[in-house]
Motif scaffolding. Structure first.
Motif, mmCIF file in Angstrom:
data_model
loop_
_atom_site.group_PDB
_atom_site.id
_atom_site.type_symbol
_atom_site.label_atom_id
_atom_site.label_comp_id
_atom_site.label_asym_id
_atom_site.label_seq_id
_atom_site.Cartn_x
_atom_site.Cartn_y
_atom_site.Cartn_z
ATOM 1 N N ASP A 39 -7.846 -0.689 -8.757
ATOM 2 C CA ASP A 39 -7.359 0.655 -8.311
ATOM 3 C C ASP A 39 -6.847 0.432 -7.016
ATOM 4 N N ARG A 40 -6.214 -0.880 -6.706
ATOM 5 C CA ARG A 40 -5.765 -1.213 -5.251
ATOM 6 C C ARG A 40 -4.509 -0.440 -5.109
ATOM 7 N N GLU A 41 -4.154 -0.019 -4.097
ATOM 8 C CA GLU A 41 -2.693 0.512 -3.918
ATOM 9 C C GLU A 41 -1.718 -0.639 -3.931
ATOM 10 N N ASN A 42 -0.468 -0.131 -4.445
ATOM 11 C CA ASN A 42 0.697 -1.195 -4.421
ATOM 12 C C ASN A 42 1.852 -1.139 -3.587
ATOM 13 N N GLY A 72 0.848 -1.321 -0.097
ATOM 14 C CA GLY A 72 -0.022 -0.125 0.133
ATOM 15 C C GLY A 72 0.784 1.175 0.111
ATOM 16 N N GLU A 73 2.202 1.103 -0.131
ATOM 17 C CA GLU A 73 2.951 2.342 -0.073
ATOM 18 C C GLU A 73 3.172 3.033 -1.424
ATOM 19 N N ILE A 74 2.882 2.471 -2.523
ATOM 20 C CA ILE A 74 2.823 3.053 -3.734
ATOM 21 C C ILE A 74 1.612 3.229 -4.353
ATOM 22 N N PRO A 75 1.236 4.405 -4.740
ATOM 23 C CA PRO A 75 -0.010 4.457 -5.386
ATOM 24 C C PRO A 75 -0.352 3.668 -6.770
ATOM 25 N N PRO A 76 -1.821 3.463 -6.853
ATOM 26 C CA PRO A 76 -2.067 2.349 -7.918
ATOM 27 C C PRO A 76 -1.746 2.907 -9.215
ATOM 28 N N ASN A 126 -1.283 -3.747 -9.159
ATOM 29 C CA ASN A 126 -2.579 -3.574 -9.420
ATOM 30 C C ASN A 126 -2.925 -3.734 -10.988
ATOM 31 N N ASP A 162 7.493 -0.078 -10.125
ATOM 32 C CA ASP A 162 7.108 -1.557 -9.570
ATOM 33 C C ASP A 162 8.575 -2.298 -10.107
ATOM 34 N N ASP A 192 12.063 1.483 -6.483
ATOM 35 C CA ASP A 192 11.230 2.388 -5.907
ATOM 36 C C ASP A 192 12.035 3.209 -4.719
#
Length: 244
Positions: A47-50, A36-40, A217, A73, A76
């Motif tokens: 649209d889940r966070e990465n 969840g630290e990287i935006p989708p 995502n 991805d 980072d």
């Protein structure tokens, strides 16, 4: 780092792999963020966070780093913070300056080929999608690691003539493909799907390993779907090691 095998790959997560050739281990495409630290990735059906999943609990021991391209991805902010500044870092020539600007002091852009320890590293072409979309994705590369045995890391590419030509030129013992069939709302996939992977499988006698799945995502092809639609293709779970 040493192993009992001359060639092995251990999937960390997504396209992050520990690749060992003879007695040299390369960390490929480090993405170290917590879930969840990287935006989708935008403009995708999901649209889940990465990242979607955590890192496995494995030892990250390596001699050098290789970055196929700088999409988040594959490299980072967490990797920038965690990697030693003086680690040997192999990359595309177009992106060397960005690594230097981030404080890395041993950046080694690979124009064509370069040697590290007993391994010759060849940079190979990639196409990150189809048509104009691929052009907009920026440059991407694969890398061949050649010693007593040969490993081909294809990178973010679809199946196209230069991939087939690379297989013919180097006759690798193992090939690692970025699967997941990543795609946006519009256009064709930008990484390999079932058809691409089967084309590689039919073009080589090498062991074929597929990663880049179930962690970001926009990667919509699951491991189970890929396994059900291919034969003699290795689809590791995060943390799993495959050796020859």
């Amino acid at each position: 780092m040493t192993t009992d095998s001359r060639i092995s790959v251990q999937l960390v997560r997504n396209a992050t792999v520990l690749a060992t050739i003879d007695e040299t281990t390369f960390l490929i495409d480090p993405m170290f963020a917590s879930p969840g630290e990287i935006p989708p990735i935008p403009d995708t059906p999901n649209d889940r966070e990465n990242p979607l999943v955590p890192m496995p609990n494995i030892e990250l021991s390596y001699d050098a780093v290789v970055v196929t391209h700088r999409h988040p991805d594959h490299f980072d902010e967490a990797a920038i913070e965690e990697l030693d500044a003086d680690v040997p870092l192999f990359c595309q020539p177009e992106e060397a300056g960005a690594f230097t600007d981030e404080g890395f002091t041993d950046v080694r852009p690979v124009d064509d080929e370069m040697t590290f320890d007993s391994v010759t590293i060849h940079r190979t072409p990639g196409r990150h999608g189809h048509g104009e979309l691929a052009e907009g994705m920026g440059p991407v590369s694969g890398f061949v690691f050649e010693a007593d045995e040969t490993l081909y890391i294809a990178g973010d590419t679809i199946w196209y003539d230069p991939v087939e030509e690379t297989l013919g030129q180097f006759n690798p013992d193992m090939v690692v493909l970025n699967g997941g069939e990543a795609q946006f709302e519009q256009g064709e996939p930008i990484t390999m799907g079932v058809e691409d992977i089967n084309a590689v499988r039919n073009a080589t006698d090498a062991a074929v390993v597929v990663d880049h799945m179930e962690a970001i995502n926009h990667c919509l092809l699951s491991r189970d779907e890929l396994r059900s639609e291919t034969e003699d293709v290795l689809v590791p779970e995060d943390g799993e090691q495959i050796a020859l």
